[in-house]
Write a protein that holds these residues in place. Sequence first.
Motif, PDB file in Angstrom:
ATOM      1  N   LEU A   1      11.749 -14.261   0.233  1.00 35.64           N
ATOM      2  CA  LEU A   1      11.930 -12.941   0.283  1.00 35.64           C
ATOM      3  C   LEU A   1      12.954 -12.378  -0.759  1.00 35.64           C
ATOM      4  O   LEU A   1      12.721 -11.479  -1.426  1.00 35.64           O
ATOM      5  CB  LEU A   1      12.439 -12.473   1.668  1.00 35.64           C
ATOM      6  CG  LEU A   1      11.489 -12.433   2.981  1.00 35.64           C
ATOM      7  CD1 LEU A   1      12.048 -12.339   4.296  1.00 35.64           C
ATOM      8  CD2 LEU A   1      10.499 -11.543   2.813  1.00 35.64           C
TER       9      LEU A   1
ATOM     10  N   LEU B   1       8.185  -6.412  -2.826  1.00 38.22           N
ATOM     11  CA  LEU B   1       7.904  -5.804  -1.570  1.00 38.22           C
ATOM     12  C   LEU B   1       8.417  -4.371  -1.034  1.00 38.22           C
ATOM     13  O   LEU B   1       8.019  -4.097   0.257  1.00 38.22           O
ATOM     14  CB  LEU B   1       8.879  -6.863  -0.680  1.00 38.22           C
ATOM     15  CG  LEU B   1       8.602  -8.279  -0.807  1.00 38.22           C
ATOM     16  CD1 LEU B   1       9.617  -9.352   0.014  1.00 38.22           C
ATOM     17  CD2 LEU B   1       7.029  -8.649  -0.486  1.00 38.22           C
ATOM     18  N   ALA B   2       9.176  -3.772  -2.005  1.00 38.60           N
ATOM     19  CA  ALA B   2       9.702  -2.453  -1.544  1.00 38.60           C
ATOM     20  C   ALA B   2       8.615  -1.574  -0.679  1.00 38.60           C
ATOM     21  O   ALA B   2       8.935  -0.962   0.084  1.00 38.60           O
ATOM     22  CB  ALA B   2      10.177  -1.935  -2.973  1.00 38.60           C
TER      23      ALA B   2
ATOM     24  N   ALA C   1       5.736  -2.536   0.383  1.00 41.80           N
ATOM     25  CA  ALA C   1       4.731  -3.421   1.225  1.00 41.80           C
ATOM     26  C   ALA C   1       4.910  -3.111   2.556  1.00 41.80           C
ATOM     27  O   ALA C   1       6.145  -2.993   3.324  1.00 41.80           O
ATOM     28  CB  ALA C   1       4.786  -4.956   1.041  1.00 41.80           C
TER      29      ALA C   1
ATOM     30  N   ALA D   1       4.762  -4.373   6.880  1.00 41.55           N
ATOM     31  CA  ALA D   1       5.404  -5.556   7.463  1.00 41.55           C
ATOM     32  C   ALA D   1       4.071  -6.610   7.517  1.00 41.55           C
ATOM     33  O   ALA D   1       4.328  -7.800   7.373  1.00 41.55           O
ATOM     34  CB  ALA D   1       5.927  -5.388   8.630  1.00 41.55           C
TER      35      ALA D   1
ATOM     36  N   ILE E   1       3.467  -8.448   4.363  1.00 45.94           N
ATOM     37  CA  ILE E   1       4.451  -9.288   3.996  1.00 45.94           C
ATOM     38  C   ILE E   1       4.398 -10.548   4.743  1.00 45.94           C
ATOM     39  O   ILE E   1       4.467 -11.805   4.467  1.00 45.94           O
ATOM     40  CB  ILE E   1       5.796  -8.816   4.147  1.00 45.94           C
ATOM     41  CG1 ILE E   1       5.990  -7.444   3.142  1.00 45.94           C
ATOM     42  CG2 ILE E   1       7.112  -9.880   3.785  1.00 45.94           C
ATOM     43  CD1 ILE E   1       7.486  -6.781   3.471  1.00 45.94           C
TER      44      ILE E   1
ATOM     45  N   ARG F   1       7.301  -6.342  12.111  1.00 46.31           N
ATOM     46  CA  ARG F   1       8.385  -5.600  11.907  1.00 46.31           C
ATOM     47  C   ARG F   1       9.572  -6.458  12.426  1.00 46.31           C
ATOM     48  O   ARG F   1      10.440  -6.843  11.674  1.00 46.31           O
ATOM     49  CB  ARG F   1       8.457  -4.186  12.011  1.00 46.31           C
ATOM     50  CG  ARG F   1       9.497  -3.426  11.122  1.00 46.31           C
ATOM     51  CD  ARG F   1       9.617  -2.062  11.432  1.00 46.31           C
ATOM     52  NE  ARG F   1       8.137  -1.424  11.311  1.00 46.31           N
ATOM     53  CZ  ARG F   1       7.571  -0.502  12.131  1.00 46.31           C
ATOM     54  NH1 ARG F   1       7.762  -0.320  13.208  1.00 46.31           N
ATOM     55  NH2 ARG F   1       6.507  -0.014  11.444  1.00 46.31           N
TER      56      ARG F   1
ATOM     57  N   LEU G   1       9.866  -9.703  11.082  1.00 50.79           N
ATOM     58  CA  LEU G   1      10.456 -10.147   9.665  1.00 50.79           C
ATOM     59  C   LEU G   1      12.206  -9.811   9.877  1.00 50.79           C
ATOM     60  O   LEU G   1      12.815 -10.520   9.225  1.00 50.79           O
ATOM     61  CB  LEU G   1      10.260  -9.163   8.954  1.00 50.79           C
ATOM     62  CG  LEU G   1       8.839  -9.095   8.300  1.00 50.79           C
ATOM     63  CD1 LEU G   1       8.145  -7.902   7.293  1.00 50.79           C
ATOM     64  CD2 LEU G   1       8.845 -10.250   7.109  1.00 50.79           C
ATOM     65  N   ALA G   2      12.401  -9.059  10.933  1.00 52.00           N
ATOM     66  CA  ALA G   2      14.022  -8.822  11.124  1.00 52.00           C
ATOM     67  C   ALA G   2      14.545 -10.086  11.646  1.00 52.00           C
ATOM     68  O   ALA G   2      15.650 -10.215  11.449  1.00 52.00           O
ATOM     69  CB  ALA G   2      14.014  -7.938  12.214  1.00 52.00           C
TER      70      ALA G   2
END
Lengths: 429, 476
Positions: A161, A168-169, A171, A173, A176, A423, A426-427
Motif C-alpha cells: 500500500l 491508489l488515490a 481507487a 476500496a 484496492i 473500506r 482496508l482500515a
Amino acid sequence: MTPQGNFMVAAPIRPGAETDLRALLATLNSGPGVVDPANPVLPFGLYERLHVARLVILVDETLGDLALYNTGLPDAPLWLVFLGDCDGAGAAMLGEFAARSGAGLRCIFSHCIGFDAGSDLLAWMLRHSRAPAACYVNWVGRTVRQIHEEAALRSALRTWLSQNDNSLAGASARDIHHRLAAHQRAAGPALTPSAQTPAGWHVRHVLNLIGVPLALLMLSPLLIVGAPVFLFVLRARETTDAVITPRPDPAHVAKLAEIEDRQASNQFSAFGHVKPGNFRLWTLIFVFWVLDFSLRHLYTRGRLARVGTIHFARWVFLDNRRRLLFASNYDGSLDSYMDDFINKVAYGLNLVFSNGIGYPRTSWLLLGGAKHELPFKYFLRRHQVPTQVWYKAYPDLTAADLAGNTMIREGLERAAMSEDEARAWLALI
Amino acid sequence: MAGVDMSAVEFSDMQGLLYTGYGNLTDACFLVLTIAAPEAARAWLATAPVTTADQRDVAAAVQVALTSAGMHALGVSQAVIDGFSAEFLGGMAGQESRSRRLGDVGINAPSRWEWGAVPPHALLLLYAKPGALASLRQSVETTAFAKAFTTLRVLDTTDMGGYEPFGFKDGVSQPHIDWHGDRTPGEEAILPYGNLISVGEFVLGYPNEYGQYTDRPFVGTADPKCQDLGRNGSYLVLRELHQDVRAFWRFAASQAAEATTFAESMVGRRRDGAPLEEAGVAIQGVAADDLARNGFTYAADTAGLRCPVGAHVRRANPRTGDIPGAPLGTLATLVKMLGIFQPDLRDDLIAASRFHRLLRRGREFGVQLSPEAAVRPDAPDPQAGLHFICLNANIARQFEFIQNAWLSSGKFAGLGDESDPLTGNRDTADAFSVPQPNGVRRRFAAMPPFVTVAGGAYFFLPGVRALRYFAGAAPL
C-alpha cells in the motif's frame, strides 16, 4: 482446525532446593522478566506449536489468612509449576519437551521431590500433570504458525500500500481489495491452509454443547428446590466472611513490577485459598462447570465476556482443592487489566474469586466484590506470585493485533466484498 | 451512595487550584524547592499565605504542594506518610517499572532530566496579574523563606494567550466537577459518556466515580473533622515538557501539502480549538455555550475518518461511556455485558472514560514561534514547552493510566504500532495514521520526537488544615 491444548506439571520442591532452583531458573532469562527464547536449558523458541509457557514457584504469602477460619495447611508444599498453552494436545507437547529438552527439564525437576536421575522424564511429568478446572483460549483454532503468517501478511500488505500510494488515490476500496488479492496470489507471503480437525473433536464438542445444558435441565428441579437454601446460606456467609485486603507490601509489589511491562503483554500468576467447607467448594465447582461450558462454546473468538486483552487463562486446583492457581497472559499494564476487570467483568471475577479467602465483600455472588476498587486491587496484588520464567511466542503482538490480522487474512481470501465492507477491511491494515 | 451531602464541600480548606486555573492571573511561576532547614520550613509553612478555593477573584494566588520526600524532610511520621498512595510514595522517577509505564525511557529517561531524578521536596505555585509577579515573588520569598528552602529550579511561564507552543488552543476541554452533588454514581452504575465528574476523582475525602473514598492517611485527634489528612487535598502531577516547535511544523510540512490540516489531524482539533467531529450534542456536564467545542463523542466515527483514532486529544480522552456506542435497552445492555454476539472485536477496547479524567492546570513557557516562522530554514530554535500540571485523586488510575495505556502505548485502541503523535516516545512506536475515505490508512512512519520530558514529580496539594499539620504548627 487445530484446537489448542494445555499442560501443567506441578511438583513440590525439595526442602532446601529452592535457592538453587531460583538461580537455575534465572539463567533462562536474558534480563528481569524477559526470557531468552534460545536459552540452553529450555529453548522455548524451538517449539513451533508453543504459544505461551511459564515456570513459577508458588510462594504462598497468604497462608496466615487460614488462621481466621481456625484452620491451617500444615506441610503445605512449595509447588513448582510448569505450564503452557499449545497447538494440539498438551500431553504431546510434554512429549516433545522431553524429547528435545530432556536434559534441561531433568535439571529443573531434580529440585523436586520424587524426581531422580533414574526417573522416566515424560512419565514423571504426566504423572504430575494437573488438569485445569477451566481454561480460556482467546481464539480457538488459531495456531502459532497462523499468527506468524498473518503478521507477515499484514506487513506485506502495508508495504504494498505504501509503495503504491500514488496510484491508489482515486481507487475504490473494492478495487484496492482486488489488487491486493492479486498481489498476494502472485507474490505474497505463504499462508498455510487450516489443518484437519483431529478425529472426534467435533463429536466431543457437540456432546458437551448438548450434554451440559441437558444435565442442567435434569438437575433443575433440585436446583430450584435448593436455590432458597443456597441463597440463604450464601447471604449469611457473604455478610460475615472475613475481608482481608491490606495494602500489599511495597517490597512484594516491587518484585512483581520489576518483571512487568517489558513487552506488549504481561503474565499474571495468583495463588490463594478456597474458603474452608463444602459450601464454597461446591459453589466453586459448579461455577467452574458453567464457566468451562461458556469458555468452550461462547468465548472462543477474541474475547472473554467484554475483555479482549487476554490470550490464555486458566484456573487450577491444588492441594486437594484447598488452594487455587489463576494464571493468565494479558495485554497492557496490570492497572489497565484490573480496571477492565472492575469495569467490564466484575460479576465474572466475583463468581469465582468470592469463594476465596479474603475477597472483598460480594452481594448475591455477582454484585460488589471487584467493584470495591482499591480493596480488590490490593487483593489481587497481594495474591500475585512473581513468575520466574515467562515465554510468549509473539511478544510484540496483542490480542487485538491478532484479531485484526486474522480479519485481514479472512477478508483477503473473500472473493467479493461490498464497497463498505472493503473500506472497513482496508482500515484494518 | 445516595445522599452524599455536597453542601459540605469545604472550599475554605481547599487550595484554590482545585476550583480554578487562575486564568486571569496570566503571570505565573513555579518554584521547585528542597528543604534546607526543617525547623524554618515548618515555621514558614505554618503561616504560608495559601489561597483557598473560597477566595474568588483574587489579585494574586499562592499554592503549596509537597512530595513524600518533602514530608520526610519535614519530619512527618512514617505511619502518616505510608497512608498516601503507593505511586506518590514511589515518586514519578523513583522506580524503573514506573518509568517504563510512563514512557520515560530513552531520551525521556529520568537520568537525562534537568530536575526530578532525585525528588524535590516542595512546590510553590505563584499566580499574579500582568506585571505583578515580581512583587508577589518578593513578598513570598522572604528572608525566612530563603533560610527554609533552597530553590532547585524556577519554572517560569509565558502567557501565550491560551495557545500552546505548537500554536493550538490549549485547555479546551476539562471535566466539570460535580461540586453540588447533582449525580451520585454507585458501584453498579452503567453510564453513557458524561463530563460531570464526582468530586472524589479530584479531591480526597469525597466519594469518587465508584461512590467510594480513595485511600488516604488518617491521624488520631479528638476532632473528627481533622482526622482525615487527605480531605480537601489532591495529588498534583508536574512534568516539564519541552516542545520542538520547528521539528513539529517541519515534519507536518514535509508530509502534507496542507501542513495545517495534517497537524490538526495529529492534534485532533483545529488550531482554534474547534473539534474535528460534528459538535452540538447535549452531554451532561458540558455547558450550553461550550457545546460547539465539547458537545461531541467519537461514537459515530469509529473509523476515525473525521478525527483519526490515534489523534492526541482522542487518546487523552476517548469520550467513551461505560458501554461504548449508543445507549442501549436493558436486554441489549445485558447481552453487551456478557460480551456475546459481537462481531467487531475492537469496539469495546476503550471504555468508561469517566474513571480516567484529569483536571489540567498547566502553563506554557518559553518563546512562541509561529508555524510560518518555524518552517523557514533560518528559523531560530527558542526553548518552549509546557509545564504540564494535573490534579487527580488516584495517580495510578488517572494520570498514569492515561499516560501509559492511552498516550504512550503503541497498542491504543488496537492501532498496533502507533504512539501519540504529539507526546509519544518513539522508542515504543513511531507511526501515526490517517484513514482515507476509501479506507486506506495513510501511514506516517519514523516520526521524530516533538516533545521531551525534562523533569517532573508527584506532589500532594494538601488542604489547609493538613498543610498546617505538616508544618507541625497545629495539632490536627
